[in-house]
Structures are given as C-alpha cells and as structure tokens.
Enzyme design. Sequence first.
Site, PDB file in Angstrom:
ATOM      1  CD  GLU A  91      10.571 -39.421  28.036  1.00  0.00           C
ATOM      2  OE1 GLU A  91      10.400 -40.211  27.103  1.00  0.00           O
ATOM      3  OE2 GLU A  91      11.550 -38.690  28.130  1.00  0.00           O
ATOM      4  CB  CYS A 104      13.858 -34.071  36.150  1.00  0.00           C
ATOM      5  SG  CYS A 104      13.491 -33.008  34.767  1.00  0.00           S
ATOM      6  CB  CYS A 111       6.371 -27.806  25.433  1.00  0.00           C
ATOM      7  SG  CYS A 111       6.548 -26.099  26.006  1.00  0.00           S
ATOM      8  CB  CYS A 115      12.417 -23.684  22.740  1.00  0.00           C
ATOM      9  SG  CYS A 115      11.574 -22.628  23.925  1.00  0.00           S
ATOM     10  CB  CYS A 118      13.392 -27.776  23.390  1.00  0.00           C
ATOM     11  SG  CYS A 118      12.451 -28.793  24.527  1.00  0.00           S
ATOM     12  CB  CYS A 338      18.273 -30.752  29.423  1.00  0.00           C
ATOM     13  SG  CYS A 338      18.970 -30.702  31.038  1.00  0.00           S
TER      14      CYS A 338
HETATM   15  N1  SAH Z   1       9.824 -25.367  29.825  1.00  0.00           N
HETATM   16  C1  SAH Z   1      10.728 -25.121  30.872  1.00  0.00           C
HETATM   17  C2  SAH Z   1      11.182 -26.363  31.603  1.00  0.00           C
HETATM   18  C3  SAH Z   1      11.493 -27.574  30.787  1.00  0.00           C
HETATM   19  S1  SAH Z   1      12.913 -27.532  29.759  1.00  0.00           S
HETATM   20  C4  SAH Z   1      11.913 -24.331  30.375  1.00  0.00           C
HETATM   21  O1  SAH Z   1      12.066 -24.169  29.180  1.00  0.00           O
HETATM   22  O2  SAH Z   1      12.657 -23.844  31.219  1.00  0.00           O
HETATM   23  C5  SAH Z   1      14.236 -27.780  30.908  1.00  0.00           C
HETATM   24  C6  SAH Z   1      15.574 -27.191  30.461  1.00  0.00           C
HETATM   25  O3  SAH Z   1      16.159 -27.984  29.398  1.00  0.00           O
HETATM   26  C7  SAH Z   1      15.447 -25.788  29.894  1.00  0.00           C
HETATM   27  O4  SAH Z   1      16.460 -24.937  30.371  1.00  0.00           O
HETATM   28  C8  SAH Z   1      15.596 -26.046  28.434  1.00  0.00           C
HETATM   29  O5  SAH Z   1      15.949 -24.893  27.744  1.00  0.00           O
HETATM   30  C9  SAH Z   1      16.638 -27.117  28.396  1.00  0.00           C
HETATM   31  N2  SAH Z   1      16.750 -27.801  27.120  1.00  0.00           N
HETATM   32  C10 SAH Z   1      15.787 -27.976  26.199  1.00  0.00           C
HETATM   33  N3  SAH Z   1      16.270 -28.647  25.128  1.00  0.00           N
HETATM   34  C11 SAH Z   1      17.569 -28.904  25.375  1.00  0.00           C
HETATM   35  C12 SAH Z   1      18.607 -29.595  24.663  1.00  0.00           C
HETATM   36  N4  SAH Z   1      18.368 -30.163  23.495  1.00  0.00           N
HETATM   37  N5  SAH Z   1      19.829 -29.670  25.230  1.00  0.00           N
HETATM   38  C13 SAH Z   1      20.054 -29.144  26.448  1.00  0.00           C
HETATM   39  N6  SAH Z   1      19.111 -28.498  27.174  1.00  0.00           N
HETATM   40  C14 SAH Z   1      17.891 -28.372  26.645  1.00  0.00           C
HETATM   41 FE1  SF4 Z   2       8.832 -25.911  26.113  1.00  0.00          FE
HETATM   42 FE2  SF4 Z   2      11.175 -27.045  25.559  1.00  0.00          FE
HETATM   43 FE3  SF4 Z   2      10.864 -24.400  25.331  1.00  0.00          FE
HETATM   44 FE4  SF4 Z   2      10.909 -25.542  27.771  1.00  0.00          FE
HETATM   45  S1  SF4 Z   2      12.605 -25.488  26.311  1.00  0.00           S
HETATM   46  S2  SF4 Z   2       9.459 -23.957  27.002  1.00  0.00           S
HETATM   47  S3  SF4 Z   2       9.880 -27.491  27.308  1.00  0.00           S
HETATM   48  S4  SF4 Z   2       9.801 -25.943  24.109  1.00  0.00           S
END
Ligand code: SAH
Ligand code: SF4
Length: 364
Positions: A91, A104, A111, A115, A118, A338
């Site tokens: 996406e 973006c 990934c 996390c 996410c 995000c």
């Molecule tokens: N992997 C990288 C970039 C992609 S995630 C990273 O983790 O930085 C982009 C941003 O979205 C990150 O700051 C991530 O922590 C945030 N993010 C992930 N899941 C989210 C959610 N459910 N609500 C709000 N932000 C989220």
């Molecule tokens: Fe991967 Fe999501 Fe963690 Fe970013 S926030 S490193 S996309 S698992």
Amino acid sequence: MKINLLNYTLPKLEQFFVEIGEKKFRAKQVFRWLHVYGAANFSEMSDIAKSLRATLEEIATIEAPELVTEHISSDGTRKWVLSVSGGNKIEAVFIPEDGRGTLCVSSQVGCALECQFCSTGRQGFNRNLTSGEIVGQLWWANQRLGKDPKGEKLITNVVMMGMGEPLANYENVIDAMRIMLDDNAYNISKRKLTLSTSGVVTRLDWLAEDCPVALAISLHASNDEVRSQIIPLNKKYPIAELIAACKRYLLKSPKNYITFEYVMLKGVNDKLEHAEELVKLMRGVECKFNLIPFNPFPNSGYEATGWGQILKFQKILQNGGYITTVRKTRGDDIDAACGQLVGKVEDKTKRQEKWKNYIPIKEV
Ligand code: SAH
Ligand code: SF4
C-alpha cells in the site's frame, strides 16, 4: 528475464549502459525520461536513437507496481493498494496538505518485526521490495496524480512509513532513496525525505554514512520494560543504545533534530509518569515528539488513549522543553491511517526465517 530499469540508480544505469556497449551519457537521458517525465514506454523517449530503444525493448522493462484499488478519503487522502510480483499486495498513501503533498511508501511485503500494536506486524512477512518497487510507488503516484495548475508535481515529501521496516531492507531502500533524491530524477530534498524505523541500531550508523535523510524513530515507550513488551526488537537494541545511535546520527543528519514517534496506547505507555520519564530520558538529544493516536484494528488487544490524556501527556513534554505535536489522523475512513495498512501477505511462514537472516536474535 528482462531487467527493470526502475531498479537502477544513475551510476548503476550508467554501468549497465557501458556493459551493453552503449555510451555512458545516454544513461542520464534515459534516467530523466524514466523519473522526470515518467515515461512508461521506451517509444516515448523521442531523443534516444531508435536502435537503442529497440535494444532496451528487448532486454529491459519499466515496471512499477500496479493499481488494485484506490480509496479517496473525505479529507483528500488517497490509499492505493498496489500489486507487485508474486501475487503480493502493498500500500501507498498520498496525504495532501497546504503547500505540500506527502507520499507514504512501503518497503517490504509485511514486516518481520512483530510490533504488537501494528497490523502490518501482526500479518507476518513475505519479502523485501526491490528498489524499483519502492521508487516505483513514487513513479506511479506521480502519474496517477498528474500535476497542479502550475505544472508542478503534487508530491513534495516522501515518508518511508508504509508497510515494512526500511532498515531491514537496507540496500534496496538506499538505492530507492538515492533515486528519489537525485536531481535528474525526483529531486526530493533530504529534509523532505523521512525514514521511519523501529530502531535497527547498527543500520542507523550505515544510513548516516550512505544516505543521511530526515529520521523518525518509533520510540513508543519511555523505558525498556514497556518498549520490549510492544516492540520485540527492543530486546536486541535497548533504548540506551538507540539514543546513543540517535546522537551519532545527528552529526550527519540533514535536520538538526530527530522525530520520536509515540503511539498512545491506553494504560500501556500513556501514563503521565511516562511523559515525565521521557522528559528526562531525552535530555541532551535534539528532538521533537510526535504523539500518534492509536488506530485500532480487529483483535489488536489495544485501545486508543483518550483525547484528554493525550493533551495532558503533550503538555508535560512541552513543559519539559520539547516541541510536541499530535498527529492528525488522516484517511482513517479508508483504513489508510498508520498501522492500518493491510496489504495481503500471502506467506506468513517466512517471518522467523527472514528475521533471523538479517538480525540474529539472541535469546533474552
Ligand atoms: N517500520 C517502520 C515504518 C513503518 S510503521 C517503523 O516502525 O517506524 C510507521 C509508523 O506507524 C510507526 O511509527 C509505527 O509505529 C506506527 N504505527 C504502527 N501501527 C500503528 C497503529 N495501529 N496506530 C498508530 N500508529 C501505528
Ligand atoms: Fe514493522 Fe509495524 Fe513494527 Fe514498523 S511498527 S517495525 S511496520 S511491525
């Protein structure tokens, strides 16, 4: 198999031209056709000799991700689901704002970092994107959006914040960013290209050397106990190491500060004592905070912090001397916010295997 020319930085395209017996300077012409003018076919390249065009037709392609669906939010945000080879979907999101347009971009299919908050992390990992698939999102979006009335491209800023951990796909991401920065291509300024990472510490040092761009760190916690619970990578690279890497990065960074992203998770990392802990933790680090309202997804197990608590948390950081913004949630009516990027990951089983490939996990 034909070679996708979108994969090549200018030096690599020059090398390729030399290898096929062509003059090196032709590479710059073709590179400009690809990225400045967005040529989709070799036949469009009117000042390139017909014989060279015929050769390229035979051995090369111009292959960007393809549109699957487009959603346009009431706030103008557009989310595109794009397909890349192997039946995978990624996406890209375009966010228009006054005076700028931000794209973006995804760096991986899924990934591996898992996390907890996410949705991409929960889906698993399939593969890295090629540099052509990464820069191809920008190539494609420019075509889709067209130009503004003044004839300018609408995309002025790029954030590597879509699906995937960019530093886990290091070489391809660096090449894609080099193409984005190149003044014979998209000419995006280093300050307007932001890489967001959950903190692959050793690679932050590489990035500072190879391609210093604006940096955002997904911090999301004020101590190791909470951070390791929500970001497994923290067990490998704890906060103290991350902060030390940030300080080293600042010596090379095009911006004189780092942005710390902080997703507000109710009852997990959003207590006022956490804000106070952050104030102390970041003393001596040039930084700004960006508080992100949590975007829920099915079965996430987390809840968003209430607005009142977010504002109190913000106030503590501001009183502590840090510029602190709260991210406006854009495009949440179309699941483009995000962590809501739900590309389809076909093979979830590869996660462990790939994760081990690039960061050997020590049992902790
Ligand atoms: N992997 C990288 C970039 C992609 S995630 C990273 O983790 O930085 C982009 C941003 O979205 C990150 O700051 C991530 O922590 C945030 N993010 C992930 N899941 C989210 C959610 N459910 N609500 C709000 N932000 C989220
Ligand atoms: Fe991967 Fe999501 Fe963690 Fe970013 S926030 S490193 S996309 S698992």
